[in-house]
Scaffold this motif. Structure first.
Motif, PDB file in Angstrom:
ATOM      1  N   HIS A 117      15.855  77.893 -45.121  1.00  0.00           N
ATOM      2  CA  HIS A 117      15.062  77.104 -46.051  1.00  0.00           C
ATOM      3  C   HIS A 117      14.616  75.807 -45.366  1.00  0.00           C
ATOM      4  O   HIS A 117      15.391  75.189 -44.628  1.00  0.00           O
ATOM      5  N   PRO A 118      13.379  75.367 -45.605  1.00  0.00           N
ATOM      6  CA  PRO A 118      12.893  74.145 -44.941  1.00  0.00           C
ATOM      7  C   PRO A 118      13.781  72.932 -45.181  1.00  0.00           C
ATOM      8  O   PRO A 118      14.004  72.136 -44.260  1.00  0.00           O
ATOM      9  N   VAL A 119      14.291  72.757 -46.394  1.00  0.00           N
ATOM     10  CA  VAL A 119      15.148  71.606 -46.666  1.00  0.00           C
ATOM     11  C   VAL A 119      16.409  71.676 -45.811  1.00  0.00           C
ATOM     12  O   VAL A 119      16.839  70.679 -45.214  1.00  0.00           O
ATOM     13  N   THR A 120      17.008  72.857 -45.716  1.00  0.00           N
ATOM     14  CA  THR A 120      18.213  73.032 -44.897  1.00  0.00           C
ATOM     15  C   THR A 120      17.918  72.777 -43.431  1.00  0.00           C
ATOM     16  O   THR A 120      18.685  72.110 -42.733  1.00  0.00           O
ATOM     17  N   SER A 121      16.798  73.311 -42.954  1.00  0.00           N
ATOM     18  CA  SER A 121      16.447  73.159 -41.544  1.00  0.00           C
ATOM     19  C   SER A 121      16.206  71.698 -41.176  1.00  0.00           C
ATOM     20  O   SER A 121      16.745  71.190 -40.181  1.00  0.00           O
ATOM     21  N   TYR A 122      15.425  71.006 -41.987  1.00  0.00           N
ATOM     22  CA  TYR A 122      15.137  69.603 -41.692  1.00  0.00           C
ATOM     23  C   TYR A 122      16.380  68.733 -41.847  1.00  0.00           C
ATOM     24  O   TYR A 122      16.563  67.763 -41.105  1.00  0.00           O
ATOM     25  N   LEU A 123      17.236  69.062 -42.813  1.00  0.00           N
ATOM     26  CA  LEU A 123      18.475  68.301 -42.982  1.00  0.00           C
ATOM     27  C   LEU A 123      19.377  68.465 -41.766  1.00  0.00           C
ATOM     28  O   LEU A 123      19.947  67.480 -41.269  1.00  0.00           O
ATOM     29  N   ALA A 124      19.529  69.694 -41.282  1.00  0.00           N
ATOM     30  CA  ALA A 124      20.369  69.919 -40.106  1.00  0.00           C
ATOM     31  C   ALA A 124      19.828  69.161 -38.902  1.00  0.00           C
ATOM     32  O   ALA A 124      20.597  68.536 -38.150  1.00  0.00           O
ATOM     33  N   THR A 125      18.524  69.205 -38.701  1.00  0.00           N
ATOM     34  CA  THR A 125      17.914  68.471 -37.591  1.00  0.00           C
ATOM     35  C   THR A 125      18.161  66.973 -37.726  1.00  0.00           C
ATOM     36  O   THR A 125      18.463  66.282 -36.746  1.00  0.00           O
ATOM     37  N   ASP A 126      18.059  66.474 -38.961  1.00  0.00           N
ATOM     38  CA  ASP A 126      18.251  65.044 -39.187  1.00  0.00           C
ATOM     39  C   ASP A 126      19.696  64.636 -38.956  1.00  0.00           C
ATOM     40  O   ASP A 126      19.961  63.549 -38.441  1.00  0.00           O
ATOM     41  N   LEU A 127      20.640  65.490 -39.304  1.00  0.00           N
ATOM     42  CA  LEU A 127      22.044  65.184 -39.052  1.00  0.00           C
ATOM     43  C   LEU A 127      22.331  65.158 -37.548  1.00  0.00           C
ATOM     44  O   LEU A 127      23.126  64.341 -37.066  1.00  0.00           O
ATOM     45  N   GLY A 128      21.685  66.060 -36.802  1.00  0.00           N
ATOM     46  CA  GLY A 128      21.822  66.011 -35.350  1.00  0.00           C
ATOM     47  C   GLY A 128      21.263  64.732 -34.776  1.00  0.00           C
ATOM     48  O   GLY A 128      21.875  64.113 -33.889  1.00  0.00           O
ATOM     49  N   ARG A 129      20.104  64.309 -35.272  1.00  0.00           N
ATOM     50  CA  ARG A 129      19.530  63.028 -34.847  1.00  0.00           C
ATOM     51  C   ARG A 129      20.471  61.872 -35.164  1.00  0.00           C
ATOM     52  O   ARG A 129      20.677  60.971 -34.343  1.00  0.00           O
ATOM     53  N   ALA A 130      21.043  61.891 -36.366  1.00  0.00           N
ATOM     54  CA  ALA A 130      21.959  60.823 -36.768  1.00  0.00           C
ATOM     55  C   ALA A 130      23.206  60.805 -35.895  1.00  0.00           C
ATOM     56  O   ALA A 130      23.761  59.734 -35.612  1.00  0.00           O
ATOM     57  N   GLY A 131      23.654  61.989 -35.459  1.00  0.00           N
ATOM     58  CA  GLY A 131      24.814  62.040 -34.577  1.00  0.00           C
ATOM     59  C   GLY A 131      24.551  61.332 -33.258  1.00  0.00           C
ATOM     60  O   GLY A 131      25.402  60.564 -32.776  1.00  0.00           O
ATOM     61  N   PHE A 132      23.380  61.565 -32.687  1.00  0.00           N
ATOM     62  CA  PHE A 132      23.046  60.868 -31.446  1.00  0.00           C
ATOM     63  C   PHE A 132      22.882  59.373 -31.683  1.00  0.00           C
ATOM     64  O   PHE A 132      23.350  58.545 -30.883  1.00  0.00           O
ATOM     65  N   ALA A 133      22.233  59.002 -32.794  1.00  0.00           N
ATOM     66  CA  ALA A 133      22.034  57.586 -33.100  1.00  0.00           C
ATOM     67  C   ALA A 133      23.364  56.874 -33.318  1.00  0.00           C
ATOM     68  O   ALA A 133      23.486  55.688 -33.005  1.00  0.00           O
ATOM     69  N   SER A 134      24.358  57.581 -33.839  1.00  0.00           N
ATOM     70  CA  SER A 134      25.665  56.960 -34.045  1.00  0.00           C
ATOM     71  C   SER A 134      26.275  56.518 -32.724  1.00  0.00           C
ATOM     72  O   SER A 134      26.923  55.462 -32.644  1.00  0.00           O
ATOM     73  N   LEU A 135      26.065  57.307 -31.685  1.00  0.00           N
ATOM     74  CA  LEU A 135      26.610  56.963 -30.373  1.00  0.00           C
ATOM     75  C   LEU A 135      25.750  55.934 -29.646  1.00  0.00           C
ATOM     76  O   LEU A 135      26.268  54.996 -29.040  1.00  0.00           O
ATOM     77  N   ALA A 136      24.438  56.104 -29.721  1.00  0.00           N
ATOM     78  CA  ALA A 136      23.536  55.275 -28.921  1.00  0.00           C
ATOM     79  C   ALA A 136      23.098  53.994 -29.613  1.00  0.00           C
ATOM     80  O   ALA A 136      22.747  53.013 -28.937  1.00  0.00           O
ATOM     81  N   ARG A 137      23.122  53.976 -30.964  1.00  0.00           N
ATOM     82  CA  ARG A 137      22.560  52.835 -31.680  1.00  0.00           C
ATOM     83  C   ARG A 137      23.550  52.136 -32.609  1.00  0.00           C
ATOM     84  O   ARG A 137      23.359  50.959 -32.922  1.00  0.00           O
ATOM     85  N   LEU A 138      24.588  52.838 -33.072  1.00  0.00           N
ATOM     86  CA  LEU A 138      25.550  52.213 -33.982  1.00  0.00           C
ATOM     87  C   LEU A 138      26.690  51.541 -33.235  1.00  0.00           C
ATOM     88  O   LEU A 138      27.069  50.401 -33.547  1.00  0.00           O
ATOM     89  N   VAL A 139      27.242  52.221 -32.239  1.00  0.00           N
ATOM     90  CA  VAL A 139      28.401  51.678 -31.529  1.00  0.00           C
ATOM     91  C   VAL A 139      28.077  50.394 -30.763  1.00  0.00           C
ATOM     92  O   VAL A 139      28.834  49.418 -30.847  1.00  0.00           O
ATOM     93  N   PRO A 140      26.962  50.326 -30.000  1.00  0.00           N
ATOM     94  CA  PRO A 140      26.702  49.097 -29.230  1.00  0.00           C
ATOM     95  C   PRO A 140      26.652  47.814 -30.066  1.00  0.00           C
ATOM     96  O   PRO A 140      27.264  46.813 -29.669  1.00  0.00           O
ATOM     97  N   PRO A 141      25.940  47.758 -31.221  1.00  0.00           N
ATOM     98  CA  PRO A 141      25.970  46.507 -31.999  1.00  0.00           C
ATOM     99  C   PRO A 141      27.367  46.139 -32.478  1.00  0.00           C
ATOM    100  O   PRO A 141      27.695  44.948 -32.573  1.00  0.00           O
ATOM    101  N   LEU A 142      28.188  47.141 -32.777  1.00  0.00           N
ATOM    102  CA  LEU A 142      29.556  46.843 -33.200  1.00  0.00           C
ATOM    103  C   LEU A 142      30.381  46.262 -32.055  1.00  0.00           C
ATOM    104  O   LEU A 142      31.391  45.591 -32.285  1.00  0.00           O
ATOM    105  N   VAL A 143      29.958  46.525 -30.814  1.00  0.00           N
ATOM    106  CA  VAL A 143      30.638  45.964 -29.647  1.00  0.00           C
ATOM    107  C   VAL A 143      30.075  44.591 -29.304  1.00  0.00           C
ATOM    108  O   VAL A 143      30.815  43.665 -28.947  1.00  0.00           O
ATOM    109  N   VAL A 144      28.765  44.428 -29.424  1.00  0.00           N
ATOM    110  CA  VAL A 144      28.120  43.172 -29.051  1.00  0.00           C
ATOM    111  C   VAL A 144      28.478  42.054 -30.027  1.00  0.00           C
ATOM    112  O   VAL A 144      28.784  40.929 -29.623  1.00  0.00           O
TER     113      VAL A 144
END
Length: 283
Positions: A117-144
């Motif tokens: 289903h399109p909603v499922t497909s786009y949601l899964a893709t978005d969760l994958g994007r969020a997973g990468f952003a958690s490592l690359a964009r969330l952790v550094p500000p918490l360190v800085v």
């Protein structure tokens, strides 16, 4: 011309395991896709860090000599800012027009022919994007942030897992809102109008520009419980800085979960209605 419709049955029984495997594969593909744009991630991180300093000084000035404002002390405000700067990229509150672009060009027809289903497909893709952003964009500000400001460290061990759950639900809630905004393209073709309204309203109502606690109490309560916007950013940040008792934090996360379920159901309903009227030129 021809209409394109698709009906995808929800996973049941023996189909549950393959469904989760497919969902995980799509999420992993979303992670890899965004992991390829390393320079963009670094540029975005630098921008968020610069704005983190600006916002932090503004909020600390708002606290004034008293050192507290709207239930936040100076350390909580610093954590609110730096965690918010990182979480902003995780939830991706702005800039997502993938679905609208595919509707405009007719490429959405390929989405409707897939077994997911399109909603499922786009949601899964978005969760994958969020997973990468958690490592690359969330952790550094918490360190800085702690290098330059006195930040608030959670005092209860349960706060960190509750924050992670709240952040995950925030991603789902934000995805649901963005999907609905994009889905207006089924009727309007051009989504610039709805996108501008979303951009202007979401930042204010989600607690990005200022904590919603700065507003009068009754108005804050209405926004918290009657709209999904605070569940996108304000709630996970309030959970992290322990602005309120743990019981209230659990209630707010429960509200987030309710909005996540409601919005995903609404996305499926809108998608089903759109498929009944979609006409793709050429076939």
């Amino acid at each position: 011309m021809g209409s394109v419709t698709a009906t995808v049955a929800p996973p049941t029984g023996a189909h549950v395991t393959p469904w989760f495997r497919t969902f995980g594969a799509i999420a992993a593909a979303g992670f890899r896709r965004h992991a390829t744009y390393r320079q963009a991630a670094v540029a975005g991180l630098c921008t968020n860090t610069v704005f983190g300093f600006l916002r932090c000084y503004i909020f600390l000035a708002a606290a004034g000599a008293a050192g507290t404002v709207a239930g936040y002390d100076r350390a909580q405000l610093a954590t609110f800012v730096w965690a918010g700067q990182g979480l902003l990229a995780v939830i991706a509150i702005w800039g997502w027009t993938d679905l609208a672009d595919r509707i405009r060009t007719g490429e959405v027809a390929a989405d409707l022919l897939r077994p997911v289903h399109p909603v499922t497909s786009y949601l899964a893709t978005d969760l994958g994007r969020a997973g990468f952003a958690s490592l690359a964009r969330l952790v550094p500000p918490l360190v800085v942030g702690p290098f330059f400001f006195a930040v608030y460290v959670p005092r209860h061990w349960a706060t960190v897992p509750l924050f992670l759950l709240s952040a995950l639900l925030a991603v789902v809630v934000c995805f649901g809102c963005r999907y609905l905004v994009n889905a207006t393209a089924y009727w309007l073709q051009d989504v610039r109008g709805p996108m501008i309204l979303w951009t202007l309203g979401s930042g204010v109502l989600a607690g990005l520009y200022f904590p919603l606690g700065f507003l009068p109490g009754p108005l804050e309560a209405v926004l918290r419980y009657a709209t999904p916007f605070p569940s996108i950013l304000q709630v996970p940040l309030d959970v992290l800085v322990e602005r309120e008792p743990m019981s209230t934090g659990l209630t707010l996360v429960g509200v987030q979960a309710g909005w996540a379920v409601l919005l995903l159901a609404l996305c499926r309903l809108v998608q089903r209605r759109a498929e009944r009227r979609l006409v793709v030129q050429g076939g």
